[in-house]
Design an enzyme around this catalytic site. Structure first.
Site, PDB file in Angstrom:
ATOM      1  N   SER A 134       0.852  -1.162  -0.093  1.00  0.00           N
ATOM      2  CA  SER A 134      -0.106   0.015   0.060  1.00  0.00           C
ATOM      3  C   SER A 134       0.927   1.230   0.163  1.00  0.00           C
ATOM      4  O   SER A 134       1.887   1.232  -0.936  1.00  0.00           O
ATOM      5  CB  SER A 134      -1.045   0.218   1.452  1.00  0.00           C
ATOM      6  OG  SER A 134      -1.794   1.219   1.345  1.00  0.00           O
ATOM      7  N   TYR A 148      -4.633   7.751  -6.703  1.00  0.00           N
ATOM      8  CA  TYR A 148      -3.808   6.815  -6.295  1.00  0.00           C
ATOM      9  C   TYR A 148      -3.942   6.430  -4.946  1.00  0.00           C
ATOM     10  O   TYR A 148      -4.251   5.303  -4.318  1.00  0.00           O
ATOM     11  CB  TYR A 148      -2.195   7.246  -6.164  1.00  0.00           C
ATOM     12  CG  TYR A 148      -1.125   6.597  -5.446  1.00  0.00           C
ATOM     13  CD1 TYR A 148      -0.635   5.560  -6.059  1.00  0.00           C
ATOM     14  CD2 TYR A 148      -0.902   6.963  -4.238  1.00  0.00           C
ATOM     15  CE1 TYR A 148       0.380   4.757  -5.474  1.00  0.00           C
ATOM     16  CE2 TYR A 148       0.233   6.046  -3.724  1.00  0.00           C
ATOM     17  CZ  TYR A 148       0.601   5.223  -4.124  1.00  0.00           C
ATOM     18  OH  TYR A 148       1.775   4.396  -3.526  1.00  0.00           O
ATOM     19  N   LYS A 152      -5.304   2.909  -3.177  1.00  0.00           N
ATOM     20  CA  LYS A 152      -4.460   2.401  -1.847  1.00  0.00           C
ATOM     21  C   LYS A 152      -5.408   2.319  -0.708  1.00  0.00           C
ATOM     22  O   LYS A 152      -5.199   1.396   0.205  1.00  0.00           O
ATOM     23  CB  LYS A 152      -3.260   3.393  -1.592  1.00  0.00           C
ATOM     24  CG  LYS A 152      -2.217   2.991  -2.575  1.00  0.00           C
ATOM     25  CD  LYS A 152      -1.657   1.693  -2.896  1.00  0.00           C
ATOM     26  CE  LYS A 152      -0.444   1.649  -3.804  1.00  0.00           C
ATOM     27  NZ  LYS A 152       0.072   0.245  -4.019  1.00  0.00           N
TER      28      LYS A 152
END
Length: 288
Positions: A134, A148, A152
């Site tokens: 992650s 992003y 994550k």
């Protein structure tokens, strides 16, 4: 004891450093990438201990083939590392839906696809360790990294659920949360867009920071690889492992702010519980 590893995104960054560390420690490795020539030197140096294969993490058949190759070549799969990913910088407003989907497809669905490809094997084996890369951005929402962070944060939730489901089956799960490491993640692997002037103090600031930060990150990829290798050898590994002093500092500060917000709004939060027979005027914001 020698382990059999499969690492996605083995050609660059922490994935490459981890591949080197795994092989140097005497383990077997299925090193995967979309650019196979970048893995040729591993094959030359480690011969029968490494299998290098093409893997597109967004393709189910490609993922299934990689897991099958691990079993056919080395007989089992002990450790799966979902490392492949990237993250561009740009405002949510100016990021196209196509770019959103592309980042989420690789960073989140790629992790889900490869994990699901390995799960039947690990379940049948009765053992295995799934290590999900992650990011600090999976716990903190940084300006300019909407796709992003969305991906994550998804990896974090997916992996926590996964740990609860597969723990009783003998399968371990660890979420790795790196801060800044001296890889090309903030360089060639990232597109930086400062965007329109309205986002100058948020997204623009982040884009400029990333440009200046590249090559000065506090994290050492070789040390990150050593930490992951250590955790993979533990009987009881952590569910989450932040990597880097900046990661720890950022998470501690963020958690403190979050805890204070919970405290500040606690009465309002619990006021929404159902109370039989309660009448009007029971809410904290209502005048008595």
């Amino acid at each position: 004891m020698s382990q059999v590893w499969l690492i996605t995104g083995s050609s660059r960054g922490i994935g490459r450093a981890l591949a080197e560390a795994v092989l140097a420690a005497g383990h077997k490795l299925v090193a995967t990438a979309r650019d196979l020539p970048q893995l040729e030197d591993l094959k030359k140096r480690y011969a029968e201990n490494v299998l290098t294969i093409f893997l597109d993490v967004t393709d189910e058949q490609s993922a299934a083939s990689a897991v099958k190759a691990a079993v056919e070549t080395f007989g089992r799969l002990d450790v799966l590392v979902n490392n492949a990913g990237y993250g561009d910088v740009g405002s949510i407003e100016d990021t196209s839906l196509a770019d959103f989907r592309a980042q989420i497809e690789t960073n989140l669905f790629g992790t889900i696809i490869v994990t699901k490809a390995a799960l039947p094997l690990m379940r049948e084996q009765g053992f295995g360790h799934i290590i999900q890369f992650s990011s600090v951005g999976g716990r903190i929402g940084p300006a300019g990294r909407g796709p992003y962070a969305a991906a994550k944060w998804g990896v974090e939730g997916f992996s926590e659920v996964l740990a609860r489901e597969v723990g009783p089956l003998g399968i371990k799960v660890t979420i790795i949360e790196p801060g800044g490491f001296r890889t090309d993640f903030a360089g060639a692997s990232t597109t930086l867009r400062e965007g329109r002037p309205e986002y100058e103090d948020t997204v623009g600031k982040m884009a400029r920071y990333q440009r200046d930060y590249n090559g000065k990150q506090p994290g050492d990829p070789a040390k990150a690889a050593a930490a992951v290798l250590y955790v993979a050898g533990l009987a009881e590994p952590p569910l989450r492992l932040p990597l880097g002093s900046d990661a720890i500092r950022g998470l501690e500060q963020n958690d403190a702010v979050r805890a204070e917000a919970h405290r500040q709004w606690r009465d309002l939060s619990i006021s929404t519980d159902f109370e039989p027979g309660a009448g009007a005027g029971r809410f904290p914001w209502e005048a008595k």
